[in-house]
Scaffold this active site. Structure first.
Site, short mmCIF file in Angstrom:
data_model
loop_
_atom_site.label_atom_id
_atom_site.label_comp_id
_atom_site.label_asym_id
_atom_site.label_seq_id
_atom_site.Cartn_x
_atom_site.Cartn_y
_atom_site.Cartn_z
CE LYS A 53 -3.89 1.85 2.75
NZ LYS A 53 -4.75 1.57 3.93
CB SER B 135 -8.12 3.37 3.02
OG SER B 135 -7.25 2.82 3.99
CB SER C 109 -8.17 0.34 5.76
OG SER C 109 -8.95 1.49 5.84
#
Ligand code: GLN
Length: 518
Positions: free
Chosen positions: A103, A178, A202
């Site tokens: 990420k 997210s 997330s």
């Protein structure tokens, strides 16, 4: 091995095949990049990837394996003092040659780290996050950085400055957030596994929407060094994978205390063979009624059928009452926004990232930089955070929320004195349509109900796909409603006590084997 066949392997199966030289790392990297070439223009899971460098690293690994003269130095150029792996008798690193994505709020030295924000669009990470260093040391080939909601704030990956990621299972829908980029990349075969981060859900929620396994590790068990802070008391990095065994393997790699993060702690690793022989007999499982009321029919069905399955295999499943859970979303949004507003104060146009032009004085520079550099959702959180921390509201908002968080922790401790784990949905429904949750931020916040409790209390939690297919085929004839939603994944969640990774992953593996998709 054929590309198709390679892509059916789990990350640890691939690593095993590479070690045994049945597949080369280069073939694996080529296979994921073929998928990236095919799907990325539509899905947009990545913010950055580096094909040639990844292939080069893969070839180096293959060469080292071929002549068994590999060394840590070659794996990690510039790290010549590290423990050598040159000895052919030495055990090979567990993820050697496996393509993995990370990420974009995790630092990878020399690469851009944008956090999905205009504020950091040209920021180059000066060092690597500890969890990424550990992955590299484990032999993984880091192939790219994945898209995310700006600074981790959101539940759809629509709040990225660089544009939304779509759900590979249905491109009219969001992948969740997210860590939506990480989940989408793994779901379409653009990586064998990925790291996400979880503050309020997330990792788990995008895993659920994309039909994957997502593990939020116990708070502190994975170093936050190099993870861009959102809400420091809840942020944790963890795996997004196709199966529970990969999740356990990745957790084992990234966990461990780190002198660069004072909140990091030593946590027990997961024993994968114990996971395999996990026995449900006599296990006590609680289902809090607050987390199942108001969910979709699909979710209700997932929880009912999973409960049945657990009971049929010797566990007891009780519906329990945890009234404090009704306040979990409010507590989470007060505390996480307060922490976010403090953490994001560093983006002022002076020290980091974007700087607005044309400002007459320093105050105007701050104002213009922050007005232009942050997106709407981030601004909303900063405003909320400043509000609850203001002298007027500090006592009745922030302090109260802190007290309520302590009470919630006690309530969980009480439940775990009687139960081994908690079962609940991961999200209230299947992946929403694009722009569906964008319209109403409050309902997006409320949809975090099932994931924020574990975050607030530092507990480990895993989301795994419920075997929709089986349930669907059982009622295929009489049910003709919305065939697109019917095929969508539904996530179920197991929450454990602190350091309960072994327990929840053991049970998750049991479910996975007994009718759950891998
Ligand atoms: N949806 C949550 C939020 O927007 C989750 C965030 C996260 O875990 N990074 O705050």
């Amino acid at each position: 091995m054929e590309k198709k066949e390679i892509l059916t392997l789990s990350a640890i199966e691939l690593a095993e095949n590479i070690r045994e030289q049945k597949v080369t790392s280069e073939e694996a990297v080529r296979a994921v990049f073929e998928n990236i070439d095919e799907h990325e223009c539509k899905i947009h899971a990545y913010l950055d990837f580096w094909k040639e460098e990844s292939l080069k690293k893969a070839r180096e690994i293959d060469e080292m394996l071929a002549n068994r003269a590999y060394s840590e130095t070659a794996l990690n150029p510039g790290n010549s003092e590290a423990e050598g792996l040159a000895d052919p008798g030495e055990e090979l690193p567990p993820l050697l040659g496996v393509p993995v994505a990370v990420k974009d709020n995790l630092m990878l030295s020399g690469r851009k780290m944008t956090c999905g924000s205009k504020m950091l669009q040209d920021y180059i990470a000066p060092y690597s996050a500890t969890c990424i260093e550990k992955l590299e040391k484990a032999g993984a080939v880091i192939i790219g950085k994945t898209n995310m909601d700006e600074f981790g704030m959101g539940a759809s990956t629509e709040h990225s400055f660089f544009g939304a990621t779509l759900n590979p299972k249905d491109t009219n829908r969001v992948p969740g957030g997210s860590s939506g980029g990480s989940a989408a990349a793994v779901a379409y075969g653009g990586a064998f596994a990925a790291l996400g981060t979880d503050t309020g859900g997330s990792i788990r929620q995008p895993a659920a929407f994309c039909g994957l396994v997502g593990l939020r590790p116990t708070y502190g068990s994975v170093s936050r060094h190099g993870l861009t802070s959102f809400a420091s008391s809840m942020d944790v990095a963890g795996p997004v994978t196709r199966g529970t065994r990969d999740a356990a393997a990745l957790f084992n790699i990234v966990t461990g205390p780190d002198e660069k993060d004072q909140t990091s702690i030593s946590a027990p690793k997961v024993d994968l063979s114990k996971m395999e022989s996990y026995d449900l007999t006599g296990k006590r499982i609680a289902v809090p009624k607050q987390l199942i009321s108001g969910g979709s029919i699909e979710n209700r069905e997932a929880i009912d059928r999973t409960s049945e399955f657990l009971k049929n295999n010797g566990a007891t499943v009780d519906l329990i009452d945890m009234p404090l859970l009704d306040y979990a979303v409010a507590i989470y949004y007060i505390l996480s926004s307060a922490e976010a507003s403090a953490n994001l104060s560093r983006y002022d146009g002076i020290r980091y990232g974007y700087r607005a032009s044309g400002a007459e004085d320093i105050t105007e520079l701050y104002r213009k930089t922050r007005s232009e550099g942050f997106g709407t959702e981030v601004k909303r959180r900063i405003l909320l955070g400043n509000y609850v921390l203001s002298s007027e509201h500090f006592n009745d908002c922030y302090r109260q929320a802190e007290r309520a968080r302590d009470m919630l922790k006690k309530a969980f401790a009480d439940v775990f004195s009687k139960y081994d784990m908690i079962l609940c949905p991961t999200a209230p429904g299947v992946a929403p349509l694009l722009h569906e949750i964008d319209k109403d931020p409050l309902s997006a916040y409320i949809a975090d109900l099932c994931t924020v409790p574990a975050s607030l209390c530092g507990l480990p939690a895993v989301s795994l796909p419920f075997a929709r297919k089986e349930a669907d085929s059982a009622r295929k004839e009489e049910d003709t409603a919305d065939p697109s939603a019917k095929a969508l994944p539904v996530g179920i969640q197991l929450i454990g006590p602190r350091f309960g990774e072994q327990e929840i992953l053991g049970a998750a593996r049991f479910l996975e084997k007994g009718g759950q998709k891998r």
